[in-house]
Design an enzyme around this catalytic site. Structure first.
Site, PDB file in Angstrom:
ATOM      1  CG  ASP A   1      -0.290  -0.214   2.510  1.00  0.00           C
ATOM      2  OD1 ASP A   1       0.882   0.139   2.625  1.00  0.00           O
ATOM      3  OD2 ASP A   1      -0.936  -0.756   3.419  1.00  0.00           O
ATOM      4  CB  CYS A   2       3.015   3.126   1.376  1.00  0.00           C
ATOM      5  SG  CYS A   2       4.074   2.363   2.600  1.00  0.00           S
TER       6      CYS A   2
ATOM      7  CG  ASP B   1       4.021   8.979   8.172  1.00  0.00           C
ATOM      8  OD1 ASP B   1       4.822   9.276   7.268  1.00  0.00           O
ATOM      9  OD2 ASP B   1       3.555   7.836   8.303  1.00  0.00           O
TER      10      ASP B   1
ATOM     11  CG  ASP C   1       8.978   9.328 -41.787  1.00  0.00           C
ATOM     12  OD1 ASP C   1       9.738   9.796 -42.645  1.00  0.00           O
ATOM     13  OD2 ASP C   1       8.313   8.289 -41.957  1.00  0.00           O
TER      14      ASP C   1
ATOM     15  CB  THR D   1       5.729   8.601 -46.098  1.00  0.00           C
ATOM     16  OG1 THR D   1       6.236   9.435 -47.143  1.00  0.00           O
ATOM     17  CG2 THR D   1       4.703   7.638 -46.659  1.00  0.00           C
TER      18      THR D   1
ATOM     19  CG  ASP E   1       7.458   3.837 -40.179  1.00  0.00           C
ATOM     20  OD1 ASP E   1       8.575   3.700 -39.645  1.00  0.00           O
ATOM     21  OD2 ASP E   1       7.268   3.693 -41.393  1.00  0.00           O
TER      22      ASP E   1
ATOM     23  CB  CYS F   1       5.121   6.534   4.306  1.00  0.00           C
ATOM     24  SG  CYS F   1       5.344   4.795   4.712  1.00  0.00           S
TER      25      CYS F   1
ATOM     26  CB  CYS G   1       7.123   7.950   9.110  1.00  0.00           C
ATOM     27  SG  CYS G   1       7.141   7.119  10.703  1.00  0.00           S
TER      28      CYS G   1
ATOM     29  CB  CYS H   1       4.878  -2.179   0.682  1.00  0.00           C
ATOM     30  SG  CYS H   1       3.655  -1.658   1.890  1.00  0.00           S
TER      31      CYS H   1
END
Length: 719
Positions: A16-17, A699, A416, A418, A613, A374, A372, A20
């Site tokens: 979740d952050c 935090d 480019d 074409t 392309d 985070c 912290c 982790c």
């Protein structure tokens, strides 16, 4: 043992952050045989490259020990492994992915339990004040024990200074100085903050999952004279599927039968439905309009347009942008620095200035929570992930945060001609009748070209079809090398020739020569029709500029970006197109010349993006600071360049640069919020205005604010 030098892909639940990500990278990166580790928070994936055999199950054990769920994904996964994160409940206190209702996750249940225990402790304290301290201690332990377990697991696996470690030290320290009630409150606020972070991360992750869900689960396949429903992921290349009006196309393919309009907005961001018929390509995930289509599948589920886009975005999110790498390096010194500052605040005033120990230890513990990292660490990857996702949903693919970040510095765009600035297919722009009507000239020319696959012939036939002119049968039609096409229609000898070949057979007057020269000056190729040895008319053909090209180039110029057109075409044609579009022109360019021009611009200090392309422009695309492949979503276009524009709009070059600037602006907003809140609470804590629980709010609150701010990018639409 797994094989040496292989790439393994896993789904990880419960991240979740950014902390982790760091814990998993540190733990898995320490395993013998592992060479590189890539973790995408937004995609919920772990990619491991091995240089030597890794013990079977070792990666899974390390990740589970940290409190996350994990399952193999991709071709090498055992059956059902990709679903492991739904069934694996070991160590899931930190891990339940917030995909379903958030209140059913283990993280939510732990938060509720801690909250309930805190309320009970408060009531016990009111009823029996003598044991109130112990009641709050129990309430604190309900939430802190799982946090401390995760802190220990992270410390044993290479991350001693995790957010959980700082939280545990602060809570335990608060108990020792008698602030048990506040310690219990801080633990609850920490868990609430984590829960909010998980919900926000889940929402961000859903943006890519939503892209993957565009492909329908079932497809109607022709079999034994009828149709049967089969899972779309099992469709084989070559299978024939039926797509009914209103259905999503289940696979990339080619239309065998039927004409309909298809809404490609889900894949390319193009808002106007496209009319398509026999021989046209269709993309998985697009929506069929008004008629039944028979489609031959041309790509397996894993290789269709949506699958490639999702895979590209997930891989891009695993590669870190320069700013993100800097923040990572900064946080390695920042967190130990916070510990040192907290210790100095706790120790120096009592030792040197006769301060009260309990007061300054309390302030030192609060500084641990304020410090912290985070919010700071997630400030960049959250915005990068949201920017990449927003771009992908609008057909703008960038291979990593470094590409997204670098685009904002582009000051020169080389294009480019074409297929990039022009449509890539010639069309008849002018039909001139001389002694005959325009319709007659077009009819006779188309009769001669029937059956030819030459691009100019196809242009004439397409114009004849569009104008609905009759196509009389031609006899003895044949090509004359380097000159044109001859044949007979209705007994009349016809010759559709180049001006030089026609002039050798029939005299041109001054007016006709002036007319031909004028068309040539406009970049058009002129063919002369002779009927019975006399001039009957002219047809002018040109590869027309894309509808949005002129406006797109003006937009780039308005943003202060220099534009240059490089083309292998002749100077006369190139100048005509360049004048119409208002762009600097360099003609008669071979692939190596285009690369040389890019290098020269870079030597002059320009930051160059090359748009082409993805095939004949490969040398220049590779040389440029950013190579952008335009159109199609083909394998080559996606794999040759740093970025790709799926729907071929030149205007999206400017959009891509604008998205880069918006993303980098968002990142600096996030960093300002993260560090600004910490600075404010640091000062207020030292002067005694705020304490432990506002510190943890600084935090977790900052982390949630930063994540939500990054998610605003998911709504980016461009112009």
């Amino acid at each position: 043992m797994s094989e040496a030098a292989e790439k393994l892909k896993f789904r990880v639940g419960g991240m979740d952050c950014a902390a982790c990500v760091t814990k998993i990278e540190n733990a898995v990166g320490r395993l013998p045989g592992v060479s590189t580790v890539g973790v995408s928070l937004s995609a919920g994936t772990l990619t491991v490259e091995t240089a030597a055999p890794v013990a079977k199950g070792a990666i899974e054990r390390e990740v589970k020990a940290l409190g996350y769920s994990i399952g193999r994904t991709g071709a090498g996964a055992p059956a059902g492994a990709a679903r492991d994160h739904d069934h694996d409940h070991d160590h899931e206190e930190h891990a339940a992915p917030i995909d379903g209702p958030w209140w059913r996750t283990r993280k939510a249940l732990l938060t509720f339990a801690c909250g309930g225990a805190l309320v009970a402790a408060y009531l016990v304290g009111l009823a029996v004040p003598a044991i109130g301290h112990w009641a709050f201690l129990v309430a604190m332990l309900v939430g802190l024990v799982p946090v401390a377990q995760r802190a220990l697991a992270a410390a044993l696996r290479g991350t001693p200074l995790s957010i959980e470690t700082l939280m545990t030290v602060a809570a335990v320290g608060a108990v020792f100085i008698g602030a048990t009630e506040e310690a219990a409150t801080v633990v609850l606020l920490f868990l609430v903050g984590e829960l909010l972070e998980g919900v926000a991360a889940g929402r961000a992750r859903a943006s890519i999952k939503g892209l993957a869900n565009l492909v329908p689960k079932l497809a109607l396949v022709e079999k034994d004279g009828g149709t049967v429903e089969v899972p779309a992921e099992q469709l084989a290349v070559g299978a024939i599927i039926l797509v009914r009006p209103g259905d999503r196309v289940a696979a990339d393919g080619v239309i065998l039968e039927g004409h309909s309009s298809l809404d490609e907005a889900p894949v390319t961001g193009e808002s106007v439905p496209k009319a398509k018929g026999i021989g046209d390509d269709v993309f998985a995930g697009t929506i069929n309009g008004e008629a039944v289509l028979r489609v031959r599948v041309t790509a397996a589920a894993a290789d269709n347009t949506i699958g490639r886009v999702v895979r590209l975005v997930e891989e891009a999110q695993e590669s870190k942008a320069p700013t993100e790498r800097f923040i990572d390096r900064f946080s390695r010194y920042y967190t130990p620095g916070v510990l040192v500052v907290g210790a100095l605040v706790a120790i120096v005033p009592p030792l040197l200035f006769a301060g009260q120990w309990s007061e300054w230890i309390y302030k030192g513990l609060a500084i641990l929570l304020i410090g912290c990292p985070c919010a700071l660490v997630i400030s960049t990857p959250a915005a990068i992930a949201a920017g990449l996702s927003a771009g992908a949903r609008r057909g703008l693919l960038m291979k990593g945060g470094s590409v997204l970040e670098a685009l904002r510095g582009i000051d020169t765009v080389v294009l480019d001609k074409t297929g990039t600035l022009t449509e890539g297919k010639p069309v008849v722009t002018d039909v001139v009748g001389i002694g005959r009507s325009e319709a007659q000239v077009l009819s006779l020319a188309a009769a001669l070209e029937t059956g030819s696959s030459h691009p100019l012939a196809l242009a004439i036939l397409a114009r004849a079809k569009a104008d609905r002119v009759p196509l009389p049968p031609a006899a003895g039609a044949k090509a004359v090398a380097g000159k044109g096409v001859t044949g007979r229609v209705g007994g009349v000898e016809l010759f559709l020739a180049s001006p030089s070949a026609a002039a050798a057979m029939a005299p041109f007057d001054a007016g006709l020569r002036t007319r031909i020269d004028g068309l040539n000056d406009e970049g058009k190729t002129v063919s002369v029709l002779l009927a019975g040895g006399e001039i009957a008319g002219l047809l002018a053909i040109r590869d027309e500029p894309r509808a949005d090209a002129a406006e797109a180039l003006q937009r780039l110029k308005a943003d202060g970006i220099r534009t240059v057109m490089l083309t292998g075409d002749n100077a006369r044609t190139a100048r005509a197109i360049g004048a119409w579009l208002g762009i600097e022109v360099m003609a008669n360019m071979l692939p190596e010349d285009k690369q040389r021009i890019v290098r020269t611009l870079q030597a002059d200090g320009r930051k160059v993006a090359k748009v082409g392309d993805g095939i004949n422009d490969a040398p220049a695309l590779a040389a440029a600071d950013i190579g952008i492949a335009l159109g199609g979503g083909t394998d080559v276009a996606l794999e040759t360049a740093d970025a790709a524009i799926l729907h071929g709009r030149v205007g999206d070059v400017a959009n891509m640069i604008a998205l880069s600037k918006a993303t980098m602006g968002n990142i600096w907003q996030n960093i300002t919020v993260a560090l600004g809140l910490k600075a404010v609470f640091l000062v207020t804590t030292i002067i005694g205005i705020t304490g432990l629980w506002p510190a943890i709010l600084a935090d977790t609150g900052a982390t949630v604010l930063v994540t939500l701010n990054a998610m605003r990018l998911l709504g980016w639409k461009g112009r």
